[in-house]
Structures are given as structure tokens and as C-alpha cells.
Design an enzyme around this catalytic site. Structure first.
Site, mmCIF file in Angstrom:
data_model
loop_
_atom_site.group_PDB
_atom_site.id
_atom_site.type_symbol
_atom_site.label_atom_id
_atom_site.label_comp_id
_atom_site.label_asym_id
_atom_site.label_seq_id
_atom_site.Cartn_x
_atom_site.Cartn_y
_atom_site.Cartn_z
ATOM 1 N N HIS A 62 0.846 -1.191 0.000
ATOM 2 C CA HIS A 62 0.000 0.000 0.000
ATOM 3 C C HIS A 62 0.881 1.241 0.000
ATOM 4 O O HIS A 62 2.101 1.144 0.164
ATOM 5 C CB HIS A 62 -0.999 -0.026 1.168
ATOM 6 N N HIS A 64 1.131 3.884 2.030
ATOM 7 C CA HIS A 64 1.584 4.605 3.230
ATOM 8 C C HIS A 64 3.114 4.684 3.190
ATOM 9 O O HIS A 64 3.797 3.747 2.755
ATOM 10 C CB HIS A 64 1.115 3.895 4.507
ATOM 11 N N ASP A 66 5.580 4.392 5.179
ATOM 12 C CA ASP A 66 6.486 3.411 5.781
ATOM 13 C C ASP A 66 6.544 2.103 4.987
ATOM 14 O O ASP A 66 7.245 1.168 5.384
ATOM 15 C CB ASP A 66 6.128 3.151 7.255
ATOM 16 N N HIS A 67 5.851 2.060 3.864
ATOM 17 C CA HIS A 67 5.912 0.889 2.983
ATOM 18 C C HIS A 67 6.395 1.235 1.573
ATOM 19 O O HIS A 67 6.620 0.332 0.777
ATOM 20 C CB HIS A 67 4.535 0.202 2.911
ATOM 21 N N HIS A 142 -7.340 -2.233 5.456
ATOM 22 C CA HIS A 142 -6.541 -1.194 6.103
ATOM 23 C C HIS A 142 -7.167 0.163 5.778
ATOM 24 O O HIS A 142 -8.189 0.238 5.114
ATOM 25 C CB HIS A 142 -5.087 -1.312 5.618
ATOM 26 N N ASP A 213 -0.315 -3.956 5.731
ATOM 27 C CA ASP A 213 -0.961 -3.735 7.032
ATOM 28 C C ASP A 213 -2.422 -4.165 6.924
ATOM 29 O O ASP A 213 -3.043 -3.991 5.893
ATOM 30 C CB ASP A 213 -0.914 -2.256 7.387
ATOM 31 N N HIS A 271 6.073 -5.312 12.227
ATOM 32 C CA HIS A 271 5.373 -4.026 12.133
ATOM 33 C C HIS A 271 5.046 -3.483 13.516
ATOM 34 O O HIS A 271 4.003 -2.889 13.771
ATOM 35 C CB HIS A 271 4.086 -4.148 11.292
#
Lengths: 305, 305
Positions: A62, A64, A66-67, A142, A213, A271
Site C-alpha cells: 500500500h 503509506h 512506511d511501505h 486497512h 498492514d 510491524h
């Protein structure tokens, strides 16, 4: 052949000293897959001596930060290293624009073929396939459109049972491939020898499911049933179940419950939220629901035989 | 008050273990400025305990990845840390779209005011000013549109020469501000006392010029004349002058020549190419042309009194 997973980053939200956002390097049947690419992933690849020039396929769960915020840097570094081979990026719709705008603005388009495969389906999809491996999306729940990924070896050919084969002088080397492909053998006298009498089952296939996530989402269970290894996010402990629900994340207990109900062989959790200093608490909580749990740890390689 | 510069990253091109791309934290007259923001800058800010919540102004020289790919992550982290105060970003046209597209796709718009000041002029511009400090662009010559930045303290008010002031009983405390502002004093008998007899010159102003990335570009000299400290990129040594010309970078010798001709007080060099293992070679080369040269070093703070 083994399934080999190297954890490059296993923490949530912001990158910190010694706590990197999500990224994993998966080796399966001579493929080298990168899964997610938080900021700093390229440095982690170097730190742990991962031969990252071998990566040809990158899967992004996805958008976001942090990914994904490390992706444009990795793509640019491949360019500076004079990469020539194709790079395939699989990720949510929008990822192509996100990356190409940055390459355009920095006037540094890649010299190698950069191919985007944008995802938008809410149903599982087969997104990669060759003679050895398949990759399917696992739609997750998510705050933004998110997929997990299921990496599955394909069932190999049957193995010759040489003792049985040698009992039949009529079977020659040129017949072996037919036997491996599952065909029966017919003797000159018309008698059929069943394939099962001449061959053994192929090696069991291995599979890896990456699920991050996501909130607690039992809908994924049929798809990840009995996988060799499941990575499931465990951002919180059970004491913050309410927060997990609100933020659409999972607790260690929930990850373990999914693993248990899906009867997976191994569970890796990660995570982790920065609020917990002691990661062992995640392990303790998960293990009380699913024994074969291990903690993701940066730089660690797990081999699933 | 001193001028304090903390180097967060001083290497060129791709981030590597212990070699971070460009970023600097400048403290001047109680301002906390971030200059450039390569991938990993937010981790460097944490590693060196820089109070990064104090940053209100970020200056981006150009949109090559090693100067900007860490920006979106830092902006996102400020959001996760519940920042409320304004953040101003100064950088080339396109930077707003680059950042906002990523925030939109990750569905994580900031809750704090995020203000972009896009630059496109090829002439020096005053881009920030308050009662204590001015910031000007320094147009540079690189492969993409690039600005250096000149940070200048403003000349303070004149200082009272108390011995002289006390010699004149007629001068009262309520007159002091007029004297500090440079006005003469007129006695009751009509005699004028020149301001210079009652006051001393204000503290000399300090200034910092950041010039990266750029080819050897003497056009900047008038603008950076006699600055307290000049940071000038030195990607190559003199043996690669040809490569510097082609890639529009500078050699250590060229950086030092600029410093010498601009009569700056201190020269800091950085943006070292990964091809050189021994950074001391840069220092040796530069020092033979400009003695007051120091090497940028990650985590190091330079105080210019």
C-alpha cells in the site's frame, strides 16, 4: 529448495535509528522478490549484503510512507548502478504517477525498462506467474487500499521411482519425461502400468503469505490456508486492541489467531509500534495462541525447509 | 551569538551505510533551518539528537534524489508527531506537486500548515526575511535548476559606549534607544554630540553560504564575498576535473579557488563521490589553495564565532 526470507525492516510508522520501516527480501525458486520498500530500504539491502541487483520484481502492499517512501530512491540507485535489466513494480493504482513524477522532476529517468503493474481489484488476483512460481494478491483491510501477497511454488513434476522403473525393461530413458508428467505406461502386451506404480509424489510446494498492514481480517484465511510461512502484522499488543481496531492494524493475539485458524506452519510477526520497548512481549502474547511464532528482526534471515 | 552548522549527510549520489546524502541543520540567530533533505535525513536528525521539531524552514537546492528524497518522509513524520506549527518549504518549481501527490496517495495530508515557496528565478532572490536574518538564493550551475542559499544575520543596533554616555548627565535611559538607532544627541545648550562619540559599532554580522550542487561557477563570488563560512561541494578531486565538468560538479581545487577569490573566512567541503575512500585527499587538495578548509563529516557540528 528452501524458502528464504530476509527481514530488512519490521517497524511501523517513522524510521528511527535501528528501527526501519517495512521491507523484506524473499528468495523462492531462484526468484529474488522485494516486498515493500520503506525509507532507507536500499541502505538496509547494503547493510545486510543482500545482492539487490538480482531483484526483478518489487511488490508494494500500500502507499503509506512506511511501505513505499524508499522505492524512488532504490529505483534511482539502480539507474546510477547502470542497471540494464527490467524492473517490475506491483502496487496500488497511483504508484506509477508517484514514482514517474519524481523521476521527471529530478530529470533522471531510468535507462533500464521500468514496468508498473497497478492494482485496484478488491478480489484476489494472479499477478505473476512463470513455470516455477505464482504470486497472488491477498486483499486486506486497512485505512487505504492494501494487498498482501501470496507467493506459491508450483507443484513440480512427479519423481521417478527408479526401483519400480528398472523392473520393467521396456521402459527406456526417452519414456521418463512422460512418466514425470503423470502418464501411465503401456507394455507391448497391452498391459497398462499405472503411473503411481512407477513414480513418487513431487516435493511438497512451499508458500509464503505476506499480510501487512491489516486489521484482524479472517476473510484471508481460506487463501492462506496451510502456507509454509505467514508474515502477519502485529502493530499492537492485546492491551491496545481498541487502538488496533481504530487504526485498522492487528494485535499479536489477532495475528496468532489468524495463523491458528489458517493452520499455517510458521508465523512471523512484525510491524511493531514504537511504543513498545520490549519486543518479547509480542512473542509471548502470540505464542500463547500459536506456538510456531517467531519475531521479525532486522537483518535476520529465516529459512523455511 | 554563534553560527552553528550540523552536517547530517555529506556524500553524493546513493545513500550507503555510514554515507548519507546531503542535509544540514543550521542554527543562526535562534532560527533552525534545514538545508536539503536526502533519503534518511530524519534518521540522521534523530541519530545526532538534533531537536528537529524546531525546524520551521526547509531549503531545498534542487530536485535530484540525493537532496530531496527524504523530504516527504520528514513531512509525514512531523504529522505523526502531531506537529501543529507551520512548516515552510523553499525549493524549485515542482516540489509542491512532488510532495502533495505522495501525501494524497498515502491519504495522509498534514494537520499542520505546510507552505511551499517555489523558486524559478535565475537571479538571486530574497526569499526569507525577519528582523534578524535574511535568506537569499544563490543561482548555481548544475544539470537541473539549482540554487544555493545565503543566510545572513542582519546588522544589529549600535552598542552604547557607557563611559561616554555617563559623561553627559543630560542623557537619560529613555534616550538610549535613539542612540542605539544611530541618532545624534542634542544638549539643551544646542550642542550636537555625534552618535559615534556615544556608541560603538554593532557586532559584525555572520553569514553562511551553501553552494551545492554546482560546477565551477565564479559568477557566485560577488554574492558570497567574505562570508563567515562557505559550504561548497567538492564531488571530485582534481584528477577527475573532466568528469566534474561533464556532470556539472566541482573538484576540491575548484571549491577552494572559489573560497580564495571570494575571500571567505572558512570553507567546508563535502558531497564526496563514493569512488574516493580517503577523504583526507580532498582536504589536502583544497588546503593547498585555501588554508582555512575543513571537511564536512556526518554528525559533526561546526561553530563559527
Amino acid at each position: 529448495m528452501s524458502l528464504k526470507l530476509t527481514v530488512l525492516g519490521c517497524h511501523s510508522a517513522t524510521p528511527r535509528v535501528n528501527a526501519n520501516p517495512t521491507s523484506q527480501f524473499l528468495e523462492i525458486k531462484n526468484h529474488h522478490f522485494l516486498i515493500d520498500c520503506g525509507e532507507g530500504t536500499q541502505v538496509q539491502l547494503r547493510r545486510y549484503n543482500v545482492k539487490f541487483s538480482k531483484i526483478k520484481h518489487i511488490f508494494i502492499s500500500h502507499l503509506h510512507g512506511d511501505h513505499v517512501f524508499g522505492l524512488v530512491g532504490l529505483i534511482s540507485t539502480f539507474r546510477l548502478l547502470n542497471r540494464e535489466s527490467e524492473l517490475h513494480v506491483y502496487g496500488p493504482k497511483g504508484i506509477k504517477e508517484m514514482i514517474t513524477l519524481q523521476l521527471k522532476l529530478s530529470n533522471s529517468w531510468t535507462h533500464y525498462p521500468l514496468l508498473f503493474h497497478e492494482l485496484s481489484s478488491k478480489e484476489p488476483e494472479l499477478i505473476f506467474e512463470d513455470e516455477k512460481v505464482e504470486v497472488h494478491t491477498i486483499p486486506l483491510d486497512h485505512r487505504v487500499y492494501t494487498n498482501g501477497f501470496l507467493f506459491k511454488e508450483k507443484l513440480g513434476e512427479r519423481k521417478l521411482n527408479m526401483n519400480a522403473v528398472f523392473n520393467h525393461k521396456e521402459i527406456e530413458i526417452c519414456d521418463y519425461q512422460n512418466l514425470k508428467n503423470g502418464r501411465d505406461f503401456i507394455l507391448k502386451n497391452g498391459t497398462t502400468i499405472k503411473n503411481k506404480e512407477l513414480t513418487l509424489d513431487p516435493s511438497p510446494v512451499k508458500s509464503y503469505a505476506f499480510c501487512s498492514d491489516t486489521s484482524y481480517f479472517p476473510e484471508i484465511i481460506p487463501q492462506i490456508k496451510q502456507v509454509t510461512a505467514l508474515y502477519h502484522e502485529a502493530t499492537f499488543l492485546n492491551d491496545k486492541e481498541n487502538l488496533a481496531t481504530i487504526t485498522k492494524h492487528s494485535t499479536a493475539k489477532q495475528a496468532a489467531t489468524i495463523a491458528q485458524n489458517a493452520e499455517v506452519k510458521n508465523l512471523v510477526i512484525g510491524h511493531f509500534s514504537g511504543r513498545y520497548k520490549n519486543k518479547e512481549l509480542f512473542l509471548t502474547e502470540a505464542k500463547s495462541f500459536f506456538k510456531n511464532t517467531i519475531l521479525a528482526e532486522e537483518g535476520k534471515t529465516f529459512v523455511f525447509e
